[in-house]
Design a protein around this motif. Structure first.
Motif, PDB file in Angstrom:
ATOM      1  N   VAL A  96       0.873  -1.177   0.000  1.00 40.55           N
ATOM      2  CA  VAL A  96       0.000   0.000   0.000  1.00 40.55           C
ATOM      3  C   VAL A  96       0.904   1.219   0.000  1.00 40.55           C
ATOM      4  CG1 VAL A  96      -1.832   1.257   1.190  1.00 40.55           C
ATOM      5  CG2 VAL A  96      -1.796  -1.248   1.271  1.00 40.55           C
ATOM      6  N   ASN A  97       1.082   1.790  -1.175  1.00 40.67           N
ATOM      7  CA  ASN A  97       1.908   2.979  -1.354  1.00 40.67           C
ATOM      8  C   ASN A  97       0.977   4.180  -1.348  1.00 40.67           C
ATOM      9  OD1 ASN A  97       3.548   5.057  -2.199  1.00 40.67           O
ATOM     10  ND2 ASN A  97       4.337   4.005  -4.019  1.00 40.67           N
ATOM     11  N   THR A  98       1.189   5.106  -0.423  1.00 42.98           N
ATOM     12  CA  THR A  98       0.272   6.240  -0.305  1.00 42.98           C
ATOM     13  C   THR A  98       0.237   7.093  -1.567  1.00 42.98           C
ATOM     14  OG1 THR A  98       1.987   7.625   0.741  1.00 42.98           O
ATOM     15  CG2 THR A  98       0.531   6.327   2.200  1.00 42.98           C
ATOM     16  N   ALA A  99       1.313   7.069  -2.338  1.00 40.01           N
ATOM     17  CA  ALA A  99       1.307   7.819  -3.599  1.00 40.01           C
ATOM     18  C   ALA A  99       0.306   7.254  -4.592  1.00 40.01           C
ATOM     19  CB  ALA A  99       2.705   7.817  -4.216  1.00 40.01           C
ATOM     20  N   HIS A 100      -0.106   6.002  -4.392  1.00 42.40           N
ATOM     21  CA  HIS A 100      -1.066   5.365  -5.297  1.00 42.40           C
ATOM     22  C   HIS A 100      -2.501   5.449  -4.782  1.00 42.40           C
ATOM     23  CE1 HIS A 100       2.384   2.638  -6.955  1.00 42.40           C
ATOM     24  NE2 HIS A 100       2.424   3.871  -7.427  1.00 42.40           N
ATOM     25  N   ILE A 101      -2.680   5.812  -3.507  1.00 49.38           N
ATOM     26  CA  ILE A 101      -4.043   5.873  -2.964  1.00 49.38           C
ATOM     27  C   ILE A 101      -4.495   7.297  -2.664  1.00 49.38           C
ATOM     28  CG2 ILE A 101      -3.901   3.532  -2.038  1.00 49.38           C
ATOM     29  CD1 ILE A 101      -3.478   4.732   0.742  1.00 49.38           C
ATOM     30  N   GLY A 102      -3.584   8.269  -2.769  1.00 53.34           N
ATOM     31  CA  GLY A 102      -3.965   9.671  -2.660  1.00 53.34           C
ATOM     32  C   GLY A 102      -4.050  10.237  -1.261  1.00 53.34           C
ATOM     33  N   VAL A 103      -3.761   9.446  -0.248  1.00 53.13           N
ATOM     34  CA  VAL A 103      -3.766   9.918   1.141  1.00 53.13           C
ATOM     35  C   VAL A 103      -2.574   9.304   1.864  1.00 53.13           C
ATOM     36  CG1 VAL A 103      -6.235  10.394   1.377  1.00 53.13           C
ATOM     37  CG2 VAL A 103      -5.375   8.073   1.771  1.00 53.13           C
ATOM     38  N   ALA A 104      -2.114   9.969   2.926  1.00 49.83           N
ATOM     39  CA  ALA A 104      -0.941   9.496   3.656  1.00 49.83           C
ATOM     40  C   ALA A 104      -1.241   9.416   5.146  1.00 49.83           C
ATOM     41  CB  ALA A 104       0.246  10.427   3.408  1.00 49.83           C
ATOM     42  N   LYS A 105      -0.512   8.541   5.833  1.00 45.76           N
ATOM     43  CA  LYS A 105      -0.620   8.491   7.289  1.00 45.76           C
ATOM     44  C   LYS A 105      -0.320   9.871   7.862  1.00 45.76           C
ATOM     45  CE  LYS A 105       2.560   5.365   7.449  1.00 45.76           C
ATOM     46  NZ  LYS A 105       3.622   4.479   7.987  1.00 45.76           N
ATOM     47  N   PRO A 106      -1.064  10.325   8.860  1.00 49.34           N
ATOM     48  CA  PRO A 106      -2.028   9.579   9.684  1.00 49.34           C
ATOM     49  C   PRO A 106      -3.484   9.672   9.230  1.00 49.34           C
ATOM     50  CG  PRO A 106      -1.567  11.685  10.723  1.00 49.34           C
ATOM     51  CD  PRO A 106      -0.729  11.638   9.468  1.00 49.34           C
ATOM     52  N   ASP A 107      -3.752   9.903   7.963  1.00 47.66           N
ATOM     53  CA  ASP A 107      -5.130   9.897   7.483  1.00 47.66           C
ATOM     54  C   ASP A 107      -5.754   8.524   7.761  1.00 47.66           C
ATOM     55  OD1 ASP A 107      -7.404   9.498   5.544  1.00 47.66           O
ATOM     56  OD2 ASP A 107      -6.800  11.516   4.918  1.00 47.66           O
TER      57      ASP A 107
ATOM     58  N   ARG B  23      -7.937   6.846   6.392  1.00 44.79           N
ATOM     59  CA  ARG B  23      -8.220   6.014   5.221  1.00 44.79           C
ATOM     60  C   ARG B  23      -7.064   5.072   4.889  1.00 44.79           C
ATOM     61  NH1 ARG B  23     -10.124  10.928   1.453  1.00 44.79           N
ATOM     62  NH2 ARG B  23      -8.554  11.943   2.802  1.00 44.79           N
ATOM     63  N   VAL B  24      -5.841   5.458   5.238  1.00 47.81           N
ATOM     64  CA  VAL B  24      -4.697   4.586   4.974  1.00 47.81           C
ATOM     65  C   VAL B  24      -4.852   3.268   5.726  1.00 47.81           C
ATOM     66  CG1 VAL B  24      -2.206   4.308   5.226  1.00 47.81           C
ATOM     67  CG2 VAL B  24      -3.151   6.534   4.560  1.00 47.81           C
ATOM     68  N   TYR B  25      -5.264   3.342   6.986  1.00 49.22           N
ATOM     69  CA  TYR B  25      -5.389   2.141   7.806  1.00 49.22           C
ATOM     70  C   TYR B  25      -6.561   1.281   7.334  1.00 49.22           C
ATOM     71  CZ  TYR B  25      -2.615   5.394  10.528  1.00 49.22           C
ATOM     72  OH  TYR B  25      -1.657   6.311  10.909  1.00 49.22           O
ATOM     73  N   LEU B  26      -7.635   1.926   6.933  1.00 47.34           N
ATOM     74  CA  LEU B  26      -8.786   1.183   6.437  1.00 47.34           C
ATOM     75  C   LEU B  26      -8.441   0.448   5.144  1.00 47.34           C
ATOM     76  CD1 LEU B  26     -11.596   3.841   7.075  1.00 47.34           C
ATOM     77  CD2 LEU B  26     -10.948   1.907   8.524  1.00 47.34           C
ATOM     78  N   ILE B  27      -7.679   1.102   4.281  1.00 46.25           N
ATOM     79  CA  ILE B  27      -7.269   0.464   3.023  1.00 46.25           C
ATOM     80  C   ILE B  27      -6.321  -0.700   3.309  1.00 46.25           C
ATOM     81  CG2 ILE B  27      -5.904   0.802   0.916  1.00 46.25           C
ATOM     82  CD1 ILE B  27      -7.084   3.678   0.843  1.00 46.25           C
ATOM     83  N   ALA B  28      -5.392  -0.512   4.252  1.00 46.55           N
ATOM     84  CA  ALA B  28      -4.453  -1.589   4.596  1.00 46.55           C
ATOM     85  C   ALA B  28      -5.198  -2.809   5.108  1.00 46.55           C
ATOM     86  CB  ALA B  28      -3.453  -1.099   5.639  1.00 46.55           C
ATOM     87  N   ALA B  29      -6.190  -2.587   5.975  1.00 45.28           N
ATOM     88  CA  ALA B  29      -6.976  -3.706   6.501  1.00 45.28           C
ATOM     89  C   ALA B  29      -7.772  -4.378   5.386  1.00 45.28           C
ATOM     90  CB  ALA B  29      -7.907  -3.204   7.600  1.00 45.28           C
ATOM     91  N   GLU B  30      -8.305  -3.575   4.488  1.00 44.77           N
ATOM     92  CA  GLU B  30      -9.078  -4.131   3.372  1.00 44.77           C
ATOM     93  C   GLU B  30      -8.201  -5.000   2.480  1.00 44.77           C
ATOM     94  OE1 GLU B  30     -11.899  -2.544  -0.326  1.00 44.77           O
ATOM     95  OE2 GLU B  30     -10.673  -1.142   0.822  1.00 44.77           O
ATOM     96  N   ARG B  31      -6.957  -4.584   2.276  1.00 47.46           N
ATOM     97  CA  ARG B  31      -6.060  -5.328   1.395  1.00 47.46           C
ATOM     98  C   ARG B  31      -5.769  -6.734   1.924  1.00 47.46           C
ATOM     99  NH1 ARG B  31      -3.321  -1.705  -2.171  1.00 47.46           N
ATOM    100  NH2 ARG B  31      -5.017  -0.328  -2.853  1.00 47.46           N
ATOM    101  N   VAL B  32      -5.829  -6.911   3.244  1.00 48.12           N
ATOM    102  CA  VAL B  32      -5.592  -8.241   3.806  1.00 48.12           C
ATOM    103  C   VAL B  32      -6.890  -8.940   4.178  1.00 48.12           C
ATOM    104  CG1 VAL B  32      -3.283  -7.710   4.634  1.00 48.12           C
ATOM    105  CG2 VAL B  32      -5.236  -7.334   6.148  1.00 48.12           C
ATOM    106  N   GLY B  33      -8.015  -8.299   3.863  1.00 49.28           N
ATOM    107  CA  GLY B  33      -9.304  -8.930   4.094  1.00 49.28           C
ATOM    108  C   GLY B  33      -9.669  -9.097   5.553  1.00 49.28           C
TER     109      GLY B  33
END
Length: 246
Positions: free
Chosen positions: A123-134, A136-146
């Motif tokens: 999960v590269n923040t440059a590819h998802i448009g937001v960076a930690k501590p936003d 959404r980064v954590y939600l996307i990371a959790a989604e990626r591992v199901g």
């Protein structure tokens, strides 16, 4: 945690090129300059070009500025081999996702140091448009591992990022020292009243264990356990979630 900045020689670049101390860092890492690069609004190449332009006057010419930025770009962070070994061991049983506040160059940087094989997802923040501590980064990371966020453990060397992870529902640990062993961090008892107290007990019955790290371009990881029904038949075993690469 996986890669450590600054590297030997990083602080010497200004001096070696006759620049006032802090010139390069001020041009590259001022939030208004760095944030567009780690959220994908500009490419890594564009970011480094703006840094070159910013220091050209101090360098006396664009050619000298380019030389400074080239020397800086050639530096490589120190890889923590203990973390590498931990991730390799974990990946035999669980899904691993690396998450990083990074520029568009992260994938090639990881490959250059042989780190692109350590994870099932990046999960590269440059590819998802937001960076930690936003959040959404954590939600996307959790989604990626199901896995739901409350079954994730987050480890980071930046307190604000750890706080943000807790606020979205993750268990979180603050990694304070580069010399601190990841294994010791995970197993050490916490002081009474600490939000990090009894972490091993908090993980019992959870579906996912994750390690996330902070940059400049430091990656992260998330691991997923078997479903409870199957875990009951085979204690301590884990299931591998579907792969997803950022």
């Amino acid at each position: 945690m996986l890669r450590h900045w600054p590297v030997p020689g990083h602080a010497d670049l200004d001096r070696l090129h006759g620049l006032p101390a802090g010139t390069l860092a001020a041009a590259a890492f001022t939030p208004s300059r760095l944030h567009p690069a780690i959220t994908g609004k500009i490419t890594d190449e564009q970011w480094r070009s703006t840094v070159t332009a910013d220091i050209a006057e101090a360098c006396g010419s664009m050619d000298r500025a380019r030389a400074v930025v080239t020397a800086w770009s050639d530096l490589m962070p120190r890889v923590d081999q203990e973390v590498v070994a931990l991730l390799k061991r974990a990946r035999k049983a669980v899904t691993v996702a690396l998450v990083s506040n990074a520029t568009t160059q992260l994938d090639s940087d990881l490959a250059r140091q042989g780190l692109d094989v350590l994870a099932d997802a990046v999960v590269n923040t440059a590819h998802i448009g937001v960076a930690k501590p936003d959040p959404r980064v954590y939600l996307i990371a959790a989604e990626r591992v199901g896995a739901p966020v409350h079954r994730c453990l987050f480890i980071d060397d930046t307190a604000a990022d750890v706080t943000a992870a807790r606020e979205v529902g993750m268990t979180a640990l603050h990694y304070r020292e580069p010399e601190e062993s990841p294994r010791r961090l995970l197993s050490a008892p916490r002081s009474p009243g600490s939000p990090e107290r009894s972490i091993p007990n908090q993980l019992r019955g959870r579906a996912t264990l994750g390690i996330l790290a902070n940059p400049h371009q430091h990656p992260v990881a998330v691991f997923a356990r078997r479903s409870r029904r199957r875990a009951a038949r085979r204690p301590g075993r884990f299931r591998r979630c579907g792969r997803s690469v950022a």
